[in-house]
Write a protein that holds these residues in place. Structure first.
Motif, PDB file in Angstrom:
ATOM      1  N   ASP A 171       1.173  -0.899   0.095  1.00  0.00           N
ATOM      2  CA  ASP A 171      -0.483   0.135   0.097  1.00  0.00           C
ATOM      3  C   ASP A 171       0.779   1.270   0.220  1.00  0.00           C
ATOM      4  N   PRO A 172       0.996   2.071  -1.404  1.00  0.00           N
ATOM      5  CA  PRO A 172       1.735   3.009  -1.326  1.00  0.00           C
ATOM      6  C   PRO A 172       1.486   4.255  -0.077  1.00  0.00           C
ATOM      7  N   THR A 173      -0.158   4.151   0.412  1.00  0.00           N
ATOM      8  CA  THR A 173      -0.506   5.324   1.264  1.00  0.00           C
ATOM      9  C   THR A 173       0.021   5.109   2.739  1.00  0.00           C
ATOM     10  N   LYS A 174       0.922   3.327   2.905  1.00  0.00           N
ATOM     11  CA  LYS A 174       1.034   3.644   4.252  1.00  0.00           C
ATOM     12  C   LYS A 174       2.669   4.477   4.613  1.00  0.00           C
ATOM     13  N   ALA A 175       2.855   4.219   6.288  1.00  0.00           N
ATOM     14  CA  ALA A 175       3.567   5.244   6.580  1.00  0.00           C
ATOM     15  C   ALA A 175       5.168   4.596   6.026  1.00  0.00           C
ATOM     16  N   LEU A 176       6.388   5.465   6.010  1.00  0.00           N
ATOM     17  CA  LEU A 176       7.561   4.012   6.119  1.00  0.00           C
ATOM     18  C   LEU A 176       7.338   3.394   7.404  1.00  0.00           C
ATOM     19  N   PRO A 177       7.421   3.761   8.095  1.00  0.00           N
ATOM     20  CA  PRO A 177       7.583   2.600   9.491  1.00  0.00           C
ATOM     21  C   PRO A 177       6.709   1.200   9.272  1.00  0.00           C
ATOM     22  N   GLN A 178       5.303   1.419   8.672  1.00  0.00           N
ATOM     23  CA  GLN A 178       4.373   0.526   8.871  1.00  0.00           C
ATOM     24  C   GLN A 178       5.320  -0.377   7.537  1.00  0.00           C
ATOM     25  N   HIS A 179       5.315   0.798   6.396  1.00  0.00           N
ATOM     26  CA  HIS A 179       6.187  -0.452   5.281  1.00  0.00           C
ATOM     27  C   HIS A 179       7.492  -1.065   6.182  1.00  0.00           C
ATOM     28  N   TYR A 180       7.668  -0.861   7.162  1.00  0.00           N
ATOM     29  CA  TYR A 180       9.268  -1.646   8.364  1.00  0.00           C
ATOM     30  C   TYR A 180       8.666  -2.552   7.916  1.00  0.00           C
ATOM     31  N   GLY A 181       7.915  -2.908   8.937  1.00  0.00           N
ATOM     32  CA  GLY A 181       6.947  -3.553  10.135  1.00  0.00           C
ATOM     33  C   GLY A 181       7.131  -5.034   9.204  1.00  0.00           C
ATOM     34  N   ALA A 182       6.199  -3.919   7.922  1.00  0.00           N
ATOM     35  CA  ALA A 182       5.778  -5.356   7.448  1.00  0.00           C
ATOM     36  C   ALA A 182       7.222  -6.127   6.755  1.00  0.00           C
ATOM     37  N   ILE A 183       7.881  -5.425   6.446  1.00  0.00           N
ATOM     38  CA  ILE A 183       8.655  -6.382   5.916  1.00  0.00           C
ATOM     39  C   ILE A 183       9.821  -7.176   6.623  1.00  0.00           C
ATOM     40  N   LYS A 184       9.641  -6.224   7.743  1.00  0.00           N
ATOM     41  CA  LYS A 184      10.520  -7.499   8.955  1.00  0.00           C
ATOM     42  C   LYS A 184       8.960  -8.230   9.163  1.00  0.00           C
ATOM     43  N   GLY A 185       8.304  -8.294   9.184  1.00  0.00           N
ATOM     44  CA  GLY A 185       7.018  -9.195   9.622  1.00  0.00           C
ATOM     45  C   GLY A 185       7.286 -10.504   8.702  1.00  0.00           C
ATOM     46  N   ILE A 186       7.208 -10.418   7.060  1.00  0.00           N
ATOM     47  CA  ILE A 186       7.462 -11.270   6.409  1.00  0.00           C
ATOM     48  C   ILE A 186       9.083 -12.044   6.306  1.00  0.00           C
ATOM     49  N   THR A 187       9.361 -11.578   7.055  1.00  0.00           N
ATOM     50  CA  THR A 187      10.854 -11.435   6.536  1.00  0.00           C
ATOM     51  C   THR A 187      10.768 -13.231   7.712  1.00  0.00           C
ATOM     52  N   LYS A 226      16.145  15.007  -2.820  1.00  0.00           N
ATOM     53  CA  LYS A 226      15.032  15.712  -3.385  1.00  0.00           C
ATOM     54  C   LYS A 226      13.995  15.103  -1.475  1.00  0.00           C
ATOM     55  N   GLN A 227      14.389  14.469  -0.577  1.00  0.00           N
ATOM     56  CA  GLN A 227      13.567  15.151   0.602  1.00  0.00           C
ATOM     57  C   GLN A 227      14.407  15.949   2.047  1.00  0.00           C
ATOM     58  N   LYS A 228      14.422  17.020   1.843  1.00  0.00           N
ATOM     59  CA  LYS A 228      14.594  17.344   2.522  1.00  0.00           C
ATOM     60  C   LYS A 228      14.574  17.118   4.250  1.00  0.00           C
ATOM     61  N   ASN A 229      13.184  16.300   4.281  1.00  0.00           N
ATOM     62  CA  ASN A 229      12.688  16.060   6.049  1.00  0.00           C
ATOM     63  C   ASN A 229      13.611  14.991   6.260  1.00  0.00           C
ATOM     64  N   LYS A 276      11.731  11.827   7.778  1.00  0.00           N
ATOM     65  CA  LYS A 276      11.640  10.711   6.431  1.00  0.00           C
ATOM     66  C   LYS A 276      11.996  10.210   5.649  1.00  0.00           C
ATOM     67  N   ARG A 277      13.714  10.478   5.104  1.00  0.00           N
ATOM     68  CA  ARG A 277      15.034  10.487   5.106  1.00  0.00           C
ATOM     69  C   ARG A 277      15.426   9.151   5.783  1.00  0.00           C
ATOM     70  N   GLN A 278      15.716   9.281   7.046  1.00  0.00           N
ATOM     71  CA  GLN A 278      16.322   8.409   7.929  1.00  0.00           C
ATOM     72  C   GLN A 278      14.920   6.973   8.628  1.00  0.00           C
ATOM     73  N   GLU A 279      13.700   6.807   7.993  1.00  0.00           N
ATOM     74  CA  GLU A 279      13.179   6.110   7.684  1.00  0.00           C
ATOM     75  C   GLU A 279      12.851   5.674   6.496  1.00  0.00           C
ATOM     76  N   TYR A 335      15.050   0.422   3.257  1.00  0.00           N
ATOM     77  CA  TYR A 335      16.456  -0.103   3.164  1.00  0.00           C
ATOM     78  C   TYR A 335      17.138  -0.903   3.542  1.00  0.00           C
ATOM     79  N   GLY A 336      17.162  -0.894   5.123  1.00  0.00           N
ATOM     80  CA  GLY A 336      18.102  -1.577   5.610  1.00  0.00           C
ATOM     81  C   GLY A 336      16.774  -2.811   5.813  1.00  0.00           C
ATOM     82  N   ALA A 337      15.514  -2.797   6.491  1.00  0.00           N
ATOM     83  CA  ALA A 337      15.197  -4.540   6.459  1.00  0.00           C
ATOM     84  C   ALA A 337      14.984  -4.871   4.955  1.00  0.00           C
ATOM     85  N   LEU A 338      14.966  -4.556   4.024  1.00  0.00           N
ATOM     86  CA  LEU A 338      14.650  -4.398   2.661  1.00  0.00           C
ATOM     87  C   LEU A 338      16.092  -5.415   2.632  1.00  0.00           C
TER      88      LEU A 338
END
Length: 463
Positions: free
Chosen positions: A268-284, A314-317, A320-323, A328-331
């Protein structure tokens, strides 16, 4: 005796213990009354049991007792959807007159009153439960709390408290998403309950899974930027993997439902990056097979969306850049662990590699495994075979007649080992070829970072 919380041992306790061990009982008379001792006259420390004299004539003339009823078994509903039906077999409860009037008001027919089931918990368990709750809410990182976790994982008398603990975890996770310390303490409480072999926690998985998954794919955890919610997501993902491993054979839809939840959050591209991180860790955490089936096919398009979030231009925040870098590290870990398992799986079947040794005259000699004291000149092999021809090595050239027999033997051995290596390597990559050659492109996405996941002894497989 201990189970009954008594300090006096009776004959019935001995009989019950023998029956529990499937041993032959002790035949004789038993009495629930404690024996009465009397002091022997003339002796200070001598006691005896005062047995009453029974007249045999009275026993013979006594009327016979009534014959006992035949043993039978009947069944009835103890509780239906959490309420206890008012039937003669269950304990009767006196309902108030107002409730009885309401029951009679509709159709003027008598209706049995159903009251909630009441759990019976001892005072000791109540005090224990209150103490655990106090430590979680007020002292989640203290030494007493760590000791309490040990008792939760080993005590055999905590099963009556399991429904209360599960309800407490569900309520407090929903109420304290901004308190990282309490969430961490709650997840450690769940882990201790899972480790306890005396608790049947599978009956309460439907209450435990939602709060655990919330700690993995929640949009925001904690109220401070310094809160390390990444560690909590990793810990909770391992809990989900443990639950699926232990109870997946009992509940066949458990892991598919959990996987579907993680996949939905990941794609889901509308989810926040921490949510993507948790999903990747859960699948792993669920295994490398799910990584190969769910993450690798979507890796390249996802990386195209993630790379702009990682770049400073491209990302000044900065947050969000750290997230993005965390994702990336989880992947990288997911893909690297997948490749590590694949290499370890097939490297045990491969023969040891040949070793090239320079002798100083511009020629290289190959040490043949299994052939002692023999060096074969590498320039005696054909160029086609050195480039990977599957037809094996060509006959040795430039070898004296005295060594012709040995050269022929070594040639056949080299050809056999080369063909074996080629077939095993082909089998090792067969799964990835069938899946659309998914593993080779990951080197283009992650570069040499993946090489750290490949053990050094097995790195020659790829080299």
């Amino acid at each position: 005796m201990r189970h009954g919380m008594r300090t006096f041992l009776t004959a019935d306790d001995v009989d019950a213990a023998l029956a529990l061990r499937n041993l032959e009982p002790i035949y004789g008379f038993a009495s629930n009354d404690p024996p009465r001792f009397k002091r022997a006259p003339g002796h200070k420390d001598l006691f005896y049991i005062d047995d009453k004299d029974v007249d045999i004539k009275d026993l013979v003339e006594a009327p016979l007792p009534k014959a006992p009823l035949d043993t039978s078994i009947t069944s009835h509903w103890l509780a239906i959807e959490g309420v206890q039906p008012a039937i003669p077999e269950n304990a009767s409860f006196e309902a108030s007159s107002e409730i009885r009037q309401i029951e009679y008001k509709d159709d003027a027919l008598p209706v049995d009153v159903k009251l909630p089931v009441k759990h019976i918990i001892t005072t000791e368990l109540q005090l224990y439960y209150e103490k655990i709750i106090e430590l979680i809410l007020n002292k989640p990182g203290s030494i007493p709390f760590r000791r309490a976790l040990v008792t939760l994982a080993t005590d055999s008398g905590l099963h009556p408290l399991v429904p209360y603990f599960t309800r407490f975890v569900a309520d407090e996770v929903a109420r304290n998403l901004n308190n990282l310390n309490i969430l961490s303490a709650l997840m450690r409480l769940v882990r201790s309950l899972l480790r306890n072999p005396h608790i049947h926690i599978e009956l309460y998985l439907h209450q435990l899974m939602p709060p655990i998954i919330t700690c993995i794919v929640a949009k925001r955890i904690g109220n401070r930027l310094s809160d390390n919610h990444w560690e909590l997501r990793d810990f909770s993902a391992n809990l989900v993997a443990l639950i699926c491993k232990r109870f997946g054979h009992m509940y066949h839809n458990l892991q598919p439902r959990v996987t579907k939840t993680f996949l939905h959050s990941f794609l889901d591209p509308t989810k926040a990056l921490p949510q993507h991180y948790g999903a990747i860790k859960g699948i792993t955490a669920l295994g490398s097979r799910l990584v190969r089936l769910l993450i690798l096919p979507n890796l390249e398009p996802y990386m195209h969306l993630l790379e702009p979030e990682m770049q400073l231009e491209k990302q000044k925040n900065e947050i969000k850049r750290q997230e993005a870098w965390q994702v990336y590290g989880a992947l990288l870990c997911a893909v690297g662990q997948n490749m590590h398992e694949k290499v370890k799986r097939f490297s045990s079947l491969l023969p040891p590699p040949t070793r090239a040794t320079s002798i100083g005259n511009g020629k290289a000699m190959v040490a043949m495994p299994g052939v002692t004291g023999t060096m074969v000149p590498m320039n005696s092999m054909s160029v086609d075979n050195m480039q990977g021809s599957t037809s094996g090595f060509s006959p040795m050239m430039g070898v004296s007649n005295s060594n012709a027999g040995m050269s022929s033997t070594m040639g056949r051995q080299l050809s056999k080992e080369y063909n074996t290596s080629s077939s095993i390597l082909a089998q090792a990559w067969k799964d990835d070829i069938d899946a659309g050659q998914l593993l080779p492109p990951v080197f283009e996405l992650f570069g040499e970072s993946l090489l750290s996941f490949i053990p050094k002894p097995e790195s020659y497989v790829f080299l």
